[in-house]
Design an enzyme around this catalytic site. Sequence first.
Site, PDB file in Angstrom:
ATOM      1  N   ASP A   1     -12.289   7.072   3.419  1.00 22.06           N
ATOM      2  CA  ASP A   1     -11.107   6.758   4.228  1.00 22.06           C
ATOM      3  C   ASP A   1     -10.725   5.277   4.118  1.00 22.06           C
ATOM      4  O   ASP A   1      -9.678   4.864   4.606  1.00 22.06           O
ATOM      5  CB  ASP A   1     -11.382   7.137   5.697  1.00 22.06           C
ATOM      6  CG  ASP A   1     -10.103   7.285   6.511  1.00 22.06           C
ATOM      7  OD1 ASP A   1      -9.013   7.240   5.916  1.00 22.06           O
ATOM      8  OD2 ASP A   1     -10.212   7.446   7.743  1.00 22.06           O
TER       9      ASP A   1
ATOM     10  N   LYS B   1       0.847  -1.204   0.000  1.00 20.69           N
ATOM     11  CA  LYS B   1       0.000   0.000   0.000  1.00 20.69           C
ATOM     12  C   LYS B   1       0.878   1.249   0.000  1.00 20.69           C
ATOM     13  O   LYS B   1       1.673   1.456   0.914  1.00 20.69           O
ATOM     14  CB  LYS B   1      -0.909  -0.006   1.233  1.00 20.69           C
ATOM     15  CG  LYS B   1      -1.707   1.295   1.438  1.00 20.69           C
ATOM     16  CD  LYS B   1      -2.708   1.184   2.595  1.00 20.69           C
ATOM     17  CE  LYS B   1      -3.372   2.534   2.906  1.00 20.69           C
ATOM     18  NZ  LYS B   1      -4.300   2.460   4.058  1.00 20.69           N
TER      19      LYS B   1
ATOM     20  N   ARG C   1      -7.743  -0.267   0.450  1.00 18.12           N
ATOM     21  CA  ARG C   1      -8.245  -1.481  -0.208  1.00 18.12           C
ATOM     22  C   ARG C   1      -8.570  -1.222  -1.676  1.00 18.12           C
ATOM     23  O   ARG C   1      -8.515  -2.146  -2.490  1.00 18.12           O
ATOM     24  CB  ARG C   1      -9.463  -2.021   0.556  1.00 18.12           C
ATOM     25  CG  ARG C   1     -10.635  -1.107   0.608  1.00 18.12           C
ATOM     26  CD  ARG C   1     -11.630  -1.471   1.692  1.00 18.12           C
ATOM     27  NE  ARG C   1     -11.162  -1.106   3.026  1.00 18.12           N
ATOM     28  CZ  ARG C   1     -11.824  -1.353   4.155  1.00 18.12           C
ATOM     29  NH1 ARG C   1     -12.989  -1.971   4.132  1.00 18.12           N
ATOM     30  NH2 ARG C   1     -11.341  -0.973   5.317  1.00 18.12           N
TER      31      ARG C   1
ATOM     32  N   ASP D   1       1.532   6.001   5.716  1.00 16.57           N
ATOM     33  CA  ASP D   1       0.545   5.069   5.163  1.00 16.57           C
ATOM     34  C   ASP D   1       1.056   4.381   3.881  1.00 16.57           C
ATOM     35  O   ASP D   1       0.329   3.627   3.242  1.00 16.57           O
ATOM     36  CB  ASP D   1      -0.771   5.820   4.901  1.00 16.57           C
ATOM     37  CG  ASP D   1      -2.002   4.923   5.045  1.00 16.57           C
ATOM     38  OD1 ASP D   1      -1.906   3.864   5.683  1.00 16.57           O
ATOM     39  OD2 ASP D   1      -3.061   5.301   4.492  1.00 16.57           O
TER      40      ASP D   1
ATOM     41  N   ASP E   1      -2.600   9.950   4.062  1.00 17.74           N
ATOM     42  CA  ASP E   1      -4.017   9.608   4.171  1.00 17.74           C
ATOM     43  C   ASP E   1      -4.733  10.615   5.073  1.00 17.74           C
ATOM     44  O   ASP E   1      -4.702  10.503   6.287  1.00 17.74           O
ATOM     45  CB  ASP E   1      -4.163   8.183   4.738  1.00 17.74           C
ATOM     46  CG  ASP E   1      -5.622   7.723   4.775  1.00 17.74           C
ATOM     47  OD1 ASP E   1      -6.481   8.423   4.196  1.00 17.74           O
ATOM     48  OD2 ASP E   1      -5.884   6.658   5.375  1.00 17.74           O
TER      49      ASP E   1
ATOM     50  N   GLU F   1      -9.532   3.816   1.638  1.00 12.82           N
ATOM     51  CA  GLU F   1      -8.914   4.000   0.318  1.00 12.82           C
ATOM     52  C   GLU F   1      -7.868   2.938   0.006  1.00 12.82           C
ATOM     53  O   GLU F   1      -7.649   2.602  -1.152  1.00 12.82           O
ATOM     54  CB  GLU F   1      -8.276   5.397   0.230  1.00 12.82           C
ATOM     55  CG  GLU F   1      -6.859   5.544   0.834  1.00 12.82           C
ATOM     56  CD  GLU F   1      -6.767   5.274   2.328  1.00 12.82           C
ATOM     57  OE1 GLU F   1      -7.798   5.348   3.007  1.00 12.82           O
ATOM     58  OE2 GLU F   1      -5.659   4.980   2.813  1.00 12.82           O
TER      59      GLU F   1
ATOM     60  N   LYS G   1     -10.156  12.642   8.345  1.00 16.79           N
ATOM     61  CA  LYS G   1      -9.777  12.180   9.686  1.00 16.79           C
ATOM     62  C   LYS G   1      -9.767  13.377  10.628  1.00 16.79           C
ATOM     63  O   LYS G   1      -9.285  14.446  10.265  1.00 16.79           O
ATOM     64  CB  LYS G   1      -8.376  11.546   9.647  1.00 16.79           C
ATOM     65  CG  LYS G   1      -8.317  10.214   8.933  1.00 16.79           C
ATOM     66  CD  LYS G   1      -6.918   9.620   8.987  1.00 16.79           C
ATOM     67  CE  LYS G   1      -6.814   8.336   8.181  1.00 16.79           C
ATOM     68  NZ  LYS G   1      -7.536   7.206   8.770  1.00 16.79           N
TER      69      LYS G   1
HETATM   70  N1  BES Z   1      -4.596   4.195   6.845  1.00 14.02           N
HETATM   71  C1  BES Z   1      -5.788   3.885   7.545  1.00 14.02           C
HETATM   72  C2  BES Z   1      -5.609   2.786   8.581  1.00 14.02           C
HETATM   73  C3  BES Z   1      -4.776   3.097   9.789  1.00 14.02           C
HETATM   74  C4  BES Z   1      -5.368   3.610  10.922  1.00 14.02           C
HETATM   75  C5  BES Z   1      -3.438   2.808   9.794  1.00 14.02           C
HETATM   76  C6  BES Z   1      -4.604   3.864  12.033  1.00 14.02           C
HETATM   77  C7  BES Z   1      -2.685   3.063  10.911  1.00 14.02           C
HETATM   78  C8  BES Z   1      -3.268   3.588  12.032  1.00 14.02           C
HETATM   79  C9  BES Z   1      -6.875   3.399   6.577  1.00 14.02           C
HETATM   80  O1  BES Z   1      -6.845   3.935   5.301  1.00 14.02           O
HETATM   81  C10 BES Z   1      -8.190   3.804   7.183  1.00 14.02           C
HETATM   82  O2  BES Z   1      -8.391   4.965   7.331  1.00 14.02           O
HETATM   83  N2  BES Z   1      -9.011   2.808   7.517  1.00 14.02           N
HETATM   84  C11 BES Z   1     -10.267   3.041   8.115  1.00 14.02           C
HETATM   85  C12 BES Z   1     -11.291   2.154   7.423  1.00 14.02           C
HETATM   86  C13 BES Z   1     -12.710   2.449   7.788  1.00 14.02           C
HETATM   87  C14 BES Z   1     -13.122   3.760   7.171  1.00 14.02           C
HETATM   88  C15 BES Z   1     -13.574   1.335   7.280  1.00 14.02           C
HETATM   89  C16 BES Z   1     -10.175   2.697   9.593  1.00 14.02           C
HETATM   90  O3  BES Z   1      -9.510   1.722   9.940  1.00 14.02           O
HETATM   91  O4  BES Z   1     -10.728   3.435  10.402  1.00 14.02           O
HETATM   92 ZN    ZN Z   2      -7.893   5.793   5.166  1.00 10.83          ZN
HETATM   93 ZN    ZN Z   3      -4.914   4.554   4.671  1.00 12.39          ZN
END
Ligand code: BES
Ligand code: ZN
Ligand code: ZN
Length: 485
Positions: A329, A247, A333, A270, A252, A331, A259
């Site tokens: 968010d 990734k 995947r 990220d 992000d 993104e 966020k």
């Molecule tokens: N990059 C984040 C995941 C992340 C969160 C990595 C905290 C490291 C620390 C990812 O893109 C994300 O924002 N995921 C969301 C998904 C949700 C919207 C379904 C999440 O985990 O909150």
């Molecule tokens: Zn995200």
């Molecule tokens: Zn992310």
Amino acid sequence: MKPEIQRISQISFDQSVICILGSDQIPERLKLSKQETDFAHTQLQTKEEYIFINSYNRCTYLIRLKEGIAHYKVREELRRTSYNLRKLIKENNHSELVITSEKTYNGAIEDFAEGLLLSLYSFDKYKTKPGKDDKNFYPKKLLLQGELMDSEIKWLVDLTDAVYFTRDLIKEPVNQLNATSLAGEIKKIGDSAGFKVEVLTKNKIEALKMGGLLAVNKGSVDPPVFCILEWHPSNCLNKKPIVLVGKGIVYDTGGLNIKTGEFMAGMNGDMAGAATVTGVLHTIAKTGIPLHIIGLIPSTDNRPGGNAYTQGDIITMFNKMSVEIGNTDAEGRLILADAISYASKYSPELIIDIATLTGSAAMTFGNQAIAVMTNADRKYINLLEECGNDVYERIAELPFWDEYGELLKSDVADLKNVGGREAGAIIAGKFLERFTEFPLIHLDIAGTEMLRKDNYYRLKNGPASGLRLLSTFLKRIAANYSEKR
Ligand code: BES
Ligand code: ZN
Ligand code: ZN
């Protein structure tokens, strides 16, 4: 600066030495005085983590191996001790430092050296003057003394070099490293390590209709890239390649589902999965591992720009499946799914993706385990678990039942990019699984990568989680192939 590693055959009288002891016996070659030896013997009874002897012109550090615990834990204790010693070592300003051992296991010297190298890392390229805590100039050389194999030393050097540059890449802020410059760095690393790098730019990505990567990129003013890394040695043992997917979200923000509060902090990291895939290819190529390995790295930032993708958008992915956006968010995947379906063109033996994918993985396992989900043959997960213990980048498996995938149903498209609040890490994995017919191992490093404080030599804010794990895993796969011949 990373200390240089050299092998020596003898210790000279004025050299400072770290000696790992497998028993209470102190070797003659350390040339300690009678008084110092007596002192060391008394100290050994106290079971302190290490013994420090300052003999004016040189220092001696003694470390007694732990006993009565599993071998992989003994190894990890050594790496941890190296971290605990790092400050004292720096304070003593040794330009060179010998590491040796007495009555220990094969590899103890390398394990300690590895821990120490990883503990001495620091990111100070943007500091115009070193601060008082940045005594990062010493030691300049680690001199290894003992029965060592050249191949093991080379592995140590190549792997720790990779950890250093991977950490550097992860730590770069987005104003210094966007998707295009990340591709430039990957190209440079490929040129120096000897693997091939092809960079697909926006036109090509559009022509290929990588709808996931393009959707995430819509809010950005910088174009996306898709990097294809390839190590294909003439002596490779596998007919079908192993594909690694990383990734590469260089920042992000969450996009329009932005966020809030502290959640955006550290999101320049990220792209750790992308950096790690690059690090693995470097190590494999430098070492000359006889396997055909492909790395795929989709990269962009995720921002709420004028034309940013929105909740409710329906996009068409590279493999023609439609996806309803439930949250901008989620993104990672989307860009990974395009890369995973692109991997089909290689008919891979196995696809492994590595990503800081979900907060849910971090909430489940904290910083102790990489979350793993897989539909591949158990032999792979068993080997991965073994390697995880050996390098102490342990994995913990989550169930990958089909029922979890049902939560991704959409009323208007083939699939939605989010499920409910529960089981978030598994649902993300299930989403990825929909994009390939080939066996998949999905590694979610959100918990192990985004460290707010050091976990020993896994230093905070981007320790390059999974790099030692995957490099070792591939090395073992190659060794297993050779054995079968
Ligand atoms: N990059 C984040 C995941 C992340 C969160 C990595 C905290 C490291 C620390 C990812 O893109 C994300 O924002 N995921 C969301 C998904 C949700 C919207 C379904 C999440 O985990 O909150
Ligand atoms: Zn995200
Ligand atoms: Zn992310």
